[in-house]
Design an enzyme around this catalytic site. Structure first.
Site, PDB file in Angstrom:
ATOM      1  N   LEU A 169      11.137   7.404 -13.506  1.00 17.28           N
ATOM      2  CA  LEU A 169      10.431   7.070 -12.265  1.00 17.28           C
ATOM      3  C   LEU A 169      11.443   6.707 -11.183  1.00 17.28           C
ATOM      4  CD1 LEU A 169       9.164   4.571 -10.374  1.00 17.28           C
ATOM      5  CD2 LEU A 169       7.841   6.667 -10.686  1.00 17.28           C
ATOM      6  N   TYR A 188      20.161   6.251 -23.786  1.00 20.26           N
ATOM      7  CA  TYR A 188      19.942   5.948 -25.205  1.00 20.26           C
ATOM      8  C   TYR A 188      19.687   4.464 -25.383  1.00 20.26           C
ATOM      9  CZ  TYR A 188      20.977   5.305 -30.199  1.00 20.26           C
ATOM     10  OH  TYR A 188      20.913   4.964 -31.530  1.00 20.26           O
ATOM     11  N   LYS A 233      29.375  10.419 -16.917  1.00 22.81           N
ATOM     12  CA  LYS A 233      29.571   9.175 -16.165  1.00 22.81           C
ATOM     13  C   LYS A 233      30.362   8.196 -17.022  1.00 22.81           C
ATOM     14  CE  LYS A 233      25.213   9.522 -16.083  1.00 22.81           C
ATOM     15  NZ  LYS A 233      23.770   9.171 -16.060  1.00 22.81           N
ATOM     16  N   ALA A 251      33.243   2.782 -13.875  1.00 27.35           N
ATOM     17  CA  ALA A 251      34.038   2.782 -12.649  1.00 27.35           C
ATOM     18  C   ALA A 251      35.038   3.932 -12.589  1.00 27.35           C
ATOM     19  CB  ALA A 251      34.779   1.459 -12.521  1.00 27.35           C
ATOM     20  N   ALA A 305      21.459   2.259 -11.807  1.00 34.16           N
ATOM     21  CA  ALA A 305      22.664   2.927 -11.301  1.00 34.16           C
ATOM     22  C   ALA A 305      22.718   4.377 -11.785  1.00 34.16           C
ATOM     23  CB  ALA A 305      23.911   2.175 -11.741  1.00 34.16           C
ATOM     24  N   GLY A 306      22.498   4.571 -13.084  1.00 29.95           N
ATOM     25  CA  GLY A 306      22.514   5.923 -13.622  1.00 29.95           C
ATOM     26  C   GLY A 306      21.359   6.770 -13.121  1.00 29.95           C
ATOM     27  N   ASP A 307      20.199   6.152 -12.927  1.00 30.85           N
ATOM     28  CA  ASP A 307      19.039   6.870 -12.413  1.00 30.85           C
ATOM     29  C   ASP A 307      19.299   7.345 -10.984  1.00 30.85           C
ATOM     30  OD1 ASP A 307      17.991   5.899 -14.810  1.00 30.85           O
ATOM     31  OD2 ASP A 307      17.012   4.208 -13.818  1.00 30.85           O
TER      32      ASP A 307
END
Length: 340
Positions: free
Chosen positions: A58, A199, A258, A261, A290-292
């Site tokens: 989402l 995960y 990813k 940093a 952050a990853g989304d």
């Protein structure tokens, strides 16, 4: 479909007057994301709690709708909700966020999942979940075990499908098989199939089952977005560099890895590995989403025809902006300059 296929092209490469293949894929316009959104309580237990909502897919959908609006990208979110007032409230907010909700199922008697998030002084998070009977887990069930869901019924419309490891984890085995079949069908006709490796060990009965399901997802994906430490945990590796090497060897045409940093590693189909620098920020306030956000930034550019490297650079810029503010979904005004 073989691993040498063009990753993000829903049609054969266009050619110029000289007959040279165009290196920029034809832009994609209709993207479906499948997963779960939960009610969010943020704060300390028995203290003041702030109510919100969030979920990996989402979050990506909302940020993708914001970032892709200028390119005409239309974002459809597929999940299941209950018939309660909270579910209705979520739908109203998602619509205001610019999502197409025609793929959402309402299941009488079910409720959205719930989680409590606690953020420490360094911006790192800890979670407590209540999701065993979440409506999203029954998206492929609840009276339609034989009939196609909206997501399946309209599969010919999608230029791209996005899902995550959490999308797989919340489903019972039968629902998971249907999602795998959908991935296979879309990949077979040349649509982009994007798998983000989020995960969460507690969502799986054991690591072996998770690894089997992830392997099947990677086999069907044309683009993998891999968080290195999640891949390390999935494979049970003792060294992050081993996880990066394992991710680089995945049978996926296009991969972005990813590494926190450190620079993001990215490789488009048939290309070399390149490094997209991350962005230093004055203070990390909250690493939620952050990853989304990276996924949304990457896809918004990549699906509009930008290179994989440029897309990763923008994804890192958006992620850096998000972690400077509290909450999974920051206010649009806080990222408006990035869209300019």
């Amino acid at each position: 479909m073989g691993g040498g296929a063009v990753a993000l092209n829903a049609a054969p490469p266009q050619r110029d007057a000289a007959g040279t293949a165009d290196v920029i894929p034809r832009p994609h316009r209709r993207v479906a994301l499948f997963g779960e959104c939960m009610l969010e309580l943020q704060g300390q237990a028995f203290g003041t709690l702030r109510q919100g909502y969030g979920g990996d897919t989402l979050n990506t959908a909302v940020y993708l709708a914001r970032c892709g609006a200028g390119a005409g990208i239309r974002v459809h979110y597929a999940t299941a909700l209950g018939d309660d007032a909270l579910s209705s409230g979520l739908l109203q907010r998602w619509a205001a966020d610019g999502l197409d909700l025609s793929l959402v199922r309402r299941i009488p008697g079910r409720l959205p999942g719930l989680y409590l998030i606690d953020v420490d002084a360094h911006g790192e998070r800890s979670f407590s979940y209540w999701r065993d009977t979440s409506a999203a887990k029954a998206y492929f069930e609840a009276g339609c075990e034989e009939a196609p869901t909206p997501l399946e019924q309209r599969q010919a419309e999608w230029d791209a499908l996005y899902l995550s490891g959490i999308s797989l984890a919340i489903l019972p085995p039968a629902g998971r098989e249907r999602l795998f079949a959908l991935m296979q069908a879309l990949r077979g006709r040349g649509a982009a199939v994007v798998f983000d490796n989020n995960y969460r060990p507690r969502l799986w009965p054991d690591a072996a089952e998770a690894r089997r399901c992830y392997a099947r997802a990677f086999e069907r994906a044309s683009l993998a977005l891999v968080t290195a430490d999640d891949h390390q945990a999935l494979l049970g590796l003792g060294d992050l560099n081993e996880a990066v090497a394992a991710a680089q060897a995945l049978p996926v045409p296009e991969i972005a890895i990813k590494r926190g940093a450190a620079a993001t590693l990215v490789r488009a189909a048939g290309g070399d590995w390149q490094q997209a620098p991350t962005v230093a920020v004055p203070q990390v306030v909250d690493t939620t989403a952050a990853g989304d956000a990276f996924a949304a930034g990457y896809l918004s550019r990549r699906l509009a025809g930008a290179t994989a490297l440029d897309s990763a650079v923008f994804g890192n810029r958006l992620a850096a902006r998000v972690i400077q503010h509290r909450g999974a979904l920051i206010a649009p005004v806080l990222m408006a300059d990035l869209l300019d």
